[in-house]
Write a protein that holds these residues in place. Structure first.
Motif, mmCIF file in Angstrom:
data_model
loop_
_atom_site.group_PDB
_atom_site.id
_atom_site.type_symbol
_atom_site.label_atom_id
_atom_site.label_comp_id
_atom_site.label_asym_id
_atom_site.label_seq_id
_atom_site.Cartn_x
_atom_site.Cartn_y
_atom_site.Cartn_z
ATOM 1 N N MET A 201 16.305 83.170 58.875
ATOM 2 C CA MET A 201 16.463 84.597 58.383
ATOM 3 C C MET A 201 15.308 85.143 58.290
ATOM 4 N N LEU A 202 14.005 84.387 57.996
ATOM 5 C CA LEU A 202 12.685 85.033 57.500
ATOM 6 C C LEU A 202 11.950 84.409 58.707
ATOM 7 N N ASP A 203 11.793 85.250 59.718
ATOM 8 C CA ASP A 203 11.048 84.652 60.844
ATOM 9 C C ASP A 203 9.966 85.888 61.367
ATOM 10 N N HIS A 204 9.472 86.698 60.352
ATOM 11 C CA HIS A 204 8.396 87.629 60.853
ATOM 12 C C HIS A 204 7.224 87.304 61.271
ATOM 13 N N THR B 167 28.113 83.994 54.296
ATOM 14 C CA THR B 167 28.265 82.330 54.951
ATOM 15 C C THR B 167 27.990 82.233 56.435
ATOM 16 N N ALA B 168 28.373 83.316 57.026
ATOM 17 C CA ALA B 168 28.336 83.300 58.472
ATOM 18 C C ALA B 168 27.014 83.560 59.358
ATOM 19 N N GLY B 169 26.020 84.026 58.392
ATOM 20 C CA GLY B 169 24.679 84.177 58.768
ATOM 21 C C GLY B 169 24.119 85.669 58.502
ATOM 22 N N LYS B 170 23.181 85.992 59.267
ATOM 23 C CA LYS B 170 22.611 87.236 59.234
ATOM 24 C C LYS B 170 22.953 88.305 60.217
ATOM 25 N N HIS B 171 23.500 89.466 59.698
ATOM 26 C CA HIS B 171 23.947 90.363 60.668
ATOM 27 C C HIS B 171 23.289 91.836 60.292
ATOM 28 N N THR B 172 22.997 92.661 61.298
ATOM 29 C CA THR B 172 22.477 93.929 61.180
ATOM 30 C C THR B 172 23.373 94.896 60.758
ATOM 31 N N LEU B 173 23.190 95.498 59.511
ATOM 32 C CA LEU B 173 24.209 96.485 59.161
ATOM 33 C C LEU B 173 23.674 97.812 59.710
ATOM 34 N N GLU B 174 24.770 98.299 60.504
ATOM 35 C CA GLU B 174 24.324 99.816 61.101
ATOM 36 C C GLU B 174 24.566 100.845 60.197
ATOM 37 N N LYS B 175 23.890 101.802 60.372
ATOM 38 C CA LYS B 175 23.685 103.140 59.751
ATOM 39 C C LYS B 175 25.157 103.749 59.436
#
Length: 393
Positions: free
Chosen positions: A215-218, A247-255
């Motif tokens: 999740m931290l891959d900049h 728990t399912a991971g990292k997902h973009t939160l839309e505006k």
């Protein structure tokens, strides 16, 4: 600990007075009661603001100097009272000093990705022999390199302990191998309307533990800082990069999904130029509090409410034993029939509530289990927060 000290204290006083009585030189009616009276007089204090003055001993010096019978033991009894007064000043100071003395606790794992902040916090409590009572986190900051090794960790917490609060200040040591823990007791201010919506510490740290290395891959970033004020709050920033973490991971939160209620953690550079916002345990604001959900919401928000339910349901109130059934009331077992047992489990706790707009006034009662048997609380349905809690025996 305080109970043992108090018991030892009173035992010592009793033994001392009996010893003085046996060493009396002359026979005197009610001498034992008189010695107790002299001890009480010698230890009597007058409160003047934050000061306790030995008024009783001053009275003894002024008016009881010429004692005719058993003067020696009576004076010693009065001096015993003075010693009690002095110990009442010294012992709390020593207890506070020991309690607030900084402790160094070894980290179980110096790597965030392979370790667990929840386990680190549990280890702190175990090392301090504390019983957790509604600890909430008020400040969190962690720095780590790209491999997950922690280079800085700051956690401030506060714990409600009856008439006082315990404030925790936890910092990572200079060698990055230990946690330096400082505790401080302060008077508890009971004003729920000014209490920020801080998150229960164990729950907050469990959310942070959901963060994985992927999740931290900049690109080009060799260290990260995670920071949060520990509050569940409204979030509606649309000009940044926002992610839902679960728990399912990292997902973009839309505006279009904003605003929401969530625990917000800033992901940033060492100087905290924010890269992203990680949002945990998101609640959509349009979700309504209903008759079927208000208890679950209260239990999730308040550790005190959750603990009361744990202590007054299931095997905490009764269980099967030797082919029969028992119910528990204040630590006492009561043998009952299977019908009585089933009825107790199904019909308790008794829940009564009144709804006034977004405010829910709730009373929960269970005669079984340990005291307190009655809990009253107010739930703000809009903020989804428990505002005040009262317990009755």
């Amino acid at each position: 600990m305080n109970n043992f000290i108090g018991l030892g204290f009173y035992t010592l006083i009793t033994v001392t007075i009996i010893t003085l009585y046996r060493k009396s030189e002359e026979s005197e009616p009610y001498l034992l009661l008189k010695l107790i009276g002299y001890a009480i007089l010698g230890g009597f204090t007058f409160d003047l603001g934050d000061w306790k003055l030995p008024l009783g001993f001053l009275v003894f010096l002024l008016f009881f100097r010429n004692i005719k019978i058993n003067a020696k033991v009576k004076k010693r009894a009065a001096y015993l009272g003075l010693v009690i007064y002095l110990l009442s000043l010294i012992i709390p100071f020593i207890q506070t000093t020991i309690f607030e003395w900084p402790r160094e606790i070894e980290l179980q794992n110096t790597n965030f990705y392979s370790g667990s902040l929840v386990e680190e916090w549990e280890n702190v409590h175990n090392e301090l022999s504390d019983f957790e009572q509604g600890v909430r986190i008020t400040h969190f900051k962690m720095m780590m390199n790209e491999k997950g090794k922690m280079t800085d960790l700051q956690m401030d917490m506060k714990e409600n302990a009856f008439s006082e609060e315990i404030h925790y200040r936890i910092r990572l040591s200079e060698d990055d191998e230990k946690l330096i823990v400082k505790r401080r007791k302060v008077e508890r201010v009971r004003d729920p309307y000014v209490e920020p919506p801080y998150t229960e510490a164990g729950f907050f740290l469990a959310q942070i533990d959901l963060i994985k290395k992927s999740m931290l891959d900049h690109q080009g970033v060799d260290s990260y800082t995670l920071r949060s004020d520990g509050q569940r709050s409204g979030f509606g920033i649309t000009d940044g990069v926002n992610y839902r973490i679960d728990t399912a991971g990292k997902h973009t939160l839309e505006k279009s999904e904003l605003p929401v209620e969530a625990i917000v953690v800033d992901v940033c550079s060492p100087k905290c130029s924010v890269y992203e916002h990680f949002l945990f345990d998101i609640i959509n604001r349009e979700d309504e509090v209903t008759e079927s959900t208000f208890l679950d919401i209260a239990r999730k928000d308040s550790p005190e409410v959750e603990q009361w339910f744990k202590n007054h349901t299931g095997d905490k109130i009764g269980y099967e034993e030797d082919g029969g059934y028992v119910l528990i009331k204040d630590g006492e077992k009561e043998k009952v029939t299977d019908e009585e047992f089933d009825r107790a489990l199904k019909e308790t706790p008794i829940i009564d509530y009144q709804q006034d707009g977004v405010m829910w006034k709730v009373t929960v009662e269970n005669p079984y289990g340990d005291a307190p048997h009655v809990m009253r609380f107010t739930l703000d349905g809009k903020a989804r927060e428990v505002l005040e809690i009262h317990f009755d025996e």
